[in-house]
Design a protein around this motif. Structure first.
Motif, PDB file in Angstrom:
ATOM      1  N   GLN A  90      -8.380  -4.064   0.375  1.00  0.00           N
ATOM      2  CA  GLN A  90      -9.046  -3.156   1.296  1.00  0.00           C
ATOM      3  C   GLN A  90      -8.870  -1.722   0.809  1.00  0.00           C
ATOM      4  OE1 GLN A  90      -8.182  -3.814   5.455  1.00  0.00           O
ATOM      5  NE2 GLN A  90      -8.365  -6.032   5.239  1.00  0.00           N
ATOM      6  N   TYR A  91      -9.956  -0.974   0.880  1.00  0.00           N
ATOM      7  CA  TYR A  91      -9.962   0.422   0.462  1.00  0.00           C
ATOM      8  C   TYR A  91     -10.094   1.275   1.716  1.00  0.00           C
ATOM      9  CZ  TYR A  91     -10.736  -1.513  -4.160  1.00  0.00           C
ATOM     10  OH  TYR A  91     -10.604  -2.226  -5.315  1.00  0.00           O
ATOM     11  N   PHE A  92      -9.168   2.183   1.875  1.00  0.00           N
ATOM     12  CA  PHE A  92      -9.093   2.958   3.106  1.00  0.00           C
ATOM     13  C   PHE A  92      -9.668   4.361   2.946  1.00  0.00           C
ATOM     14  CE2 PHE A  92      -6.535   0.569   6.148  1.00  0.00           C
ATOM     15  CZ  PHE A  92      -6.067  -0.460   5.353  1.00  0.00           C
ATOM     16  N   GLY A  93     -10.254   4.850   4.038  1.00  0.00           N
ATOM     17  CA  GLY A  93     -10.591   6.253   4.123  1.00  0.00           C
ATOM     18  C   GLY A  93      -9.372   7.061   4.520  1.00  0.00           C
ATOM     19  N   PRO A  94      -9.519   8.394   4.576  1.00  0.00           N
ATOM     20  CA  PRO A  94      -8.373   9.261   4.875  1.00  0.00           C
ATOM     21  C   PRO A  94      -7.964   9.261   6.343  1.00  0.00           C
ATOM     22  CG  PRO A  94     -10.339  10.571   4.610  1.00  0.00           C
ATOM     23  CD  PRO A  94     -10.726   9.171   4.274  1.00  0.00           C
ATOM     24  N   TYR A 119      -9.025   0.392  11.997  1.00  0.00           N
ATOM     25  CA  TYR A 119      -7.637   0.253  12.386  1.00  0.00           C
ATOM     26  C   TYR A 119      -7.229   1.442  13.258  1.00  0.00           C
ATOM     27  CZ  TYR A 119      -6.809  -3.191   8.624  1.00  0.00           C
ATOM     28  OH  TYR A 119      -6.833  -4.288   7.807  1.00  0.00           O
ATOM     29  N   GLU A 150      -3.834  11.387   3.579  1.00  0.00           N
ATOM     30  CA  GLU A 150      -4.709  10.460   2.861  1.00  0.00           C
ATOM     31  C   GLU A 150      -4.591   9.077   3.479  1.00  0.00           C
ATOM     32  OE1 GLU A 150      -4.084  12.565  -1.522  1.00  0.00           O
ATOM     33  OE2 GLU A 150      -4.041  10.384  -1.321  1.00  0.00           O
ATOM     34  N   GLY A 151      -5.597   8.230   3.214  1.00  0.00           N
ATOM     35  CA  GLY A 151      -5.498   6.850   3.660  1.00  0.00           C
ATOM     36  C   GLY A 151      -4.615   6.040   2.733  1.00  0.00           C
ATOM     37  N   PRO A 152      -4.149   4.888   3.191  1.00  0.00           N
ATOM     38  CA  PRO A 152      -3.351   4.016   2.315  1.00  0.00           C
ATOM     39  C   PRO A 152      -4.159   3.597   1.091  1.00  0.00           C
ATOM     40  CG  PRO A 152      -3.253   3.283   4.610  1.00  0.00           C
ATOM     41  CD  PRO A 152      -4.318   4.323   4.536  1.00  0.00           C
ATOM     42  N   GLN A 193      -3.745   3.536  14.177  1.00  0.00           N
ATOM     43  CA  GLN A 193      -2.345   3.698  13.817  1.00  0.00           C
ATOM     44  C   GLN A 193      -1.719   4.808  14.657  1.00  0.00           C
ATOM     45  OE1 GLN A 193      -1.395   5.047   9.839  1.00  0.00           O
ATOM     46  NE2 GLN A 193       0.678   4.239   9.978  1.00  0.00           N
ATOM     47  N   TYR A 226       0.848  -1.169   0.000  1.00  0.00           N
ATOM     48  CA  TYR A 226       0.000   0.000   0.000  1.00  0.00           C
ATOM     49  C   TYR A 226       0.893   1.231   0.000  1.00  0.00           C
ATOM     50  CZ  TYR A 226      -4.406  -2.416   1.002  1.00  0.00           C
ATOM     51  OH  TYR A 226      -5.542  -3.204   0.916  1.00  0.00           O
ATOM     52  N   PHE A 241       0.130  -5.411   9.012  1.00  0.00           N
ATOM     53  CA  PHE A 241       0.936  -4.399   8.331  1.00  0.00           C
ATOM     54  C   PHE A 241       2.319  -4.281   8.953  1.00  0.00           C
ATOM     55  CE2 PHE A 241      -1.774  -2.046   5.414  1.00  0.00           C
ATOM     56  CZ  PHE A 241      -3.042  -2.452   5.786  1.00  0.00           C
ATOM     57  N   GLY A 242       3.276  -3.866   8.132  1.00  0.00           N
ATOM     58  CA  GLY A 242       4.554  -3.390   8.633  1.00  0.00           C
ATOM     59  C   GLY A 242       4.436  -1.924   9.020  1.00  0.00           C
ATOM     60  N   LYS A 243       5.538  -1.371   9.543  1.00  0.00           N
ATOM     61  CA  LYS A 243       5.518   0.011  10.021  1.00  0.00           C
ATOM     62  C   LYS A 243       5.647   1.030   8.895  1.00  0.00           C
ATOM     63  CE  LYS A 243       7.336  -0.786  14.667  1.00  0.00           C
ATOM     64  NZ  LYS A 243       8.372  -0.377  15.644  1.00  0.00           N
ATOM     65  N   HIS A 269     -13.634  -5.880  12.836  1.00  0.00           N
ATOM     66  CA  HIS A 269     -14.242  -5.721  11.528  1.00  0.00           C
ATOM     67  C   HIS A 269     -15.649  -6.318  11.547  1.00  0.00           C
ATOM     68  CE1 HIS A 269     -12.862  -9.915  10.841  1.00  0.00           C
ATOM     69  NE2 HIS A 269     -13.779  -9.963   9.902  1.00  0.00           N
ATOM     70  N   GLU A 278     -10.924  -8.168  17.568  1.00  0.00           N
ATOM     71  CA  GLU A 278      -9.597  -8.727  17.762  1.00  0.00           C
ATOM     72  C   GLU A 278      -9.392  -9.006  19.245  1.00  0.00           C
ATOM     73  OE1 GLU A 278      -7.284  -9.525  15.229  1.00  0.00           O
ATOM     74  OE2 GLU A 278      -9.227  -9.284  14.236  1.00  0.00           O
ATOM     75  N   SER A 287       4.387   6.446  13.653  1.00  0.00           N
ATOM     76  CA  SER A 287       5.498   5.580  13.221  1.00  0.00           C
ATOM     77  C   SER A 287       5.254   4.104  13.505  1.00  0.00           C
ATOM     78  CB  SER A 287       6.815   6.011  13.889  1.00  0.00           C
ATOM     79  OG  SER A 287       7.136   7.333  13.562  1.00  0.00           O
ATOM     80  N   GLN A 288       4.003   3.741  13.687  1.00  0.00           N
ATOM     81  CA  GLN A 288       3.667   2.345  13.925  1.00  0.00           C
ATOM     82  C   GLN A 288       2.853   1.795  12.769  1.00  0.00           C
ATOM     83  OE1 GLN A 288       4.734   0.534  16.726  1.00  0.00           O
ATOM     84  NE2 GLN A 288       5.971   2.381  16.945  1.00  0.00           N
ATOM     85  N   ALA A 289       2.731   0.477  12.729  1.00  0.00           N
ATOM     86  CA  ALA A 289       1.902  -0.160  11.722  1.00  0.00           C
ATOM     87  C   ALA A 289       0.428   0.023  12.081  1.00  0.00           C
ATOM     88  CB  ALA A 289       2.239  -1.646  11.640  1.00  0.00           C
ATOM     89  N   PRO A 290      -0.444   0.147  11.092  1.00  0.00           N
ATOM     90  CA  PRO A 290      -1.884   0.115  11.396  1.00  0.00           C
ATOM     91  C   PRO A 290      -2.234  -1.202  12.084  1.00  0.00           C
ATOM     92  CG  PRO A 290      -1.512   0.838   9.138  1.00  0.00           C
ATOM     93  CD  PRO A 290      -0.193   0.349   9.657  1.00  0.00           C
ATOM     94  N   LEU A 345      -5.332  -3.648  13.448  1.00  0.00           N
ATOM     95  CA  LEU A 345      -6.756  -3.918  13.321  1.00  0.00           C
ATOM     96  C   LEU A 345      -7.410  -3.993  14.699  1.00  0.00           C
ATOM     97  CD1 LEU A 345      -9.093  -4.610  11.365  1.00  0.00           C
ATOM     98  CD2 LEU A 345      -8.511  -7.015  11.720  1.00  0.00           C
ATOM     99  N   LEU A 394      -8.226   4.584  11.146  1.00  0.00           N
ATOM    100  CA  LEU A 394      -8.481   4.346   9.732  1.00  0.00           C
ATOM    101  C   LEU A 394      -9.637   3.371   9.568  1.00  0.00           C
ATOM    102  CD1 LEU A 394      -4.777   3.823   8.657  1.00  0.00           C
ATOM    103  CD2 LEU A 394      -6.200   5.739   7.945  1.00  0.00           C
TER     104      LEU A 394
END
Lengths: 115, 116
Positions: B105-109, B35, A42-44, B37, A36, A105-107, B48, B57, B40-43, B45, B90
């Motif tokens: 997956q389609y993400f919002g902003p 999600y 913006e979102g991914p 986030q 991604y 996800f990764g960072k 859902h 989760e 500096s971290q991963a999103p 979950l 997210l």
């Protein structure tokens, strides 16, 4: 415990050159991998994916390589353009039954393409 | 254009004051995700919905709840926000799960939550 690792927080390349973003994973059950791209505010957005039955998938300037034995994948961007500057997230998934298609996800890696 | 919309884009709340984040989609997708986030971290979950079926989760705190009143809308409720809940939230959607592959997956902003 990070199951998807992007060990380079940032990468800087010159316009026109190749960008290589790397991703490692630890869970051998992952069978689908995605990249991604995320711009600020913006979102991914989905970029490219690969199933574990393949070792390469190409879409225009973007190619993803998967090395299952090494649990490693990489995203190649050739040629790199300034508009490619963004954060790139590697994600991995496996189907664990029912409706569970969780992405891990990764960072992320911040790619900067310099004109 | 079909899309995933999140409101508000920025939310400031006080410690302990309940807050609700909103997500809507025009894609008519079966699955909606939330999600978290942090910087500096991963999103990560949180939970859902597959249609009306809620899937939490295991490590999502009880402080986080969700509602999906219809296909188009999904809400994230934080009952008593703490300072550690400040993050980007997210929302994402996907068409459906077939078990054959992971749908994109389609993400919002995102909504940036600040807790004072």
């Amino acid at each position: 415990d990070q199951q998807v690792k992007q060990n380079s927080p940032s990468l800087s390349v010159q316009e026109g050159r190749i960008s290589i973003l790397n991703c490692d994973y630890t869970n051998s059950m992952f069978d689908y991998f995605l990249w991604y791209k995320k711009y600020p505010a913006e979102g991914p957005t989905f970029l490219i994916s690969i199933s574990s039955i393949k070792d390469k998938n190409e879409d225009g300037r973007f190619t993803v390589f998967l090395n299952k034995s090494a649990k490693h994948l990489s995203l190649h961007i050739v040629p790199s353009q300034p508009g490619d500057s963004a954060v790139y997230f590697c994600a991995a998934s496996f189907y664990s039954g029912g409706s569970n298609y969780k992405l891990t996800f990764g960072k992320g890696t911040l790619l900067t393409v310099n004109p | 254009d079909a899309m995933v919309i999140q409101n508000p884009r920025y939310q400031v709340t006080q410690f302990g004051k309940p807050v609700t984040l909103s997500c809507s989609q025009t894609l008519n997708h079966n699955v909606m995700y939330w999600y978290q986030q942090k910087s500096s971290q991963a999103p990560k979950l949180l939970f859902h919905y597959y249609d009306k079926d809620f899937n939490n989760e295991a490590d999502t705190p009880d402080n986080f709840q969700s509602r999906r009143p219809n296909t188009s809308f999904c809400f994230l409720d934080i009952r008593s926000p703490g300072l550690g809940d400040a993050a980007m939230y997210l929302c994402a959607t996907s068409r459906e799960g077939t078990g054959l592959f992971t749908d994109t997956q389609y993400f919002g902003p995102g909504t940036r939550l600040t807790v004072l």
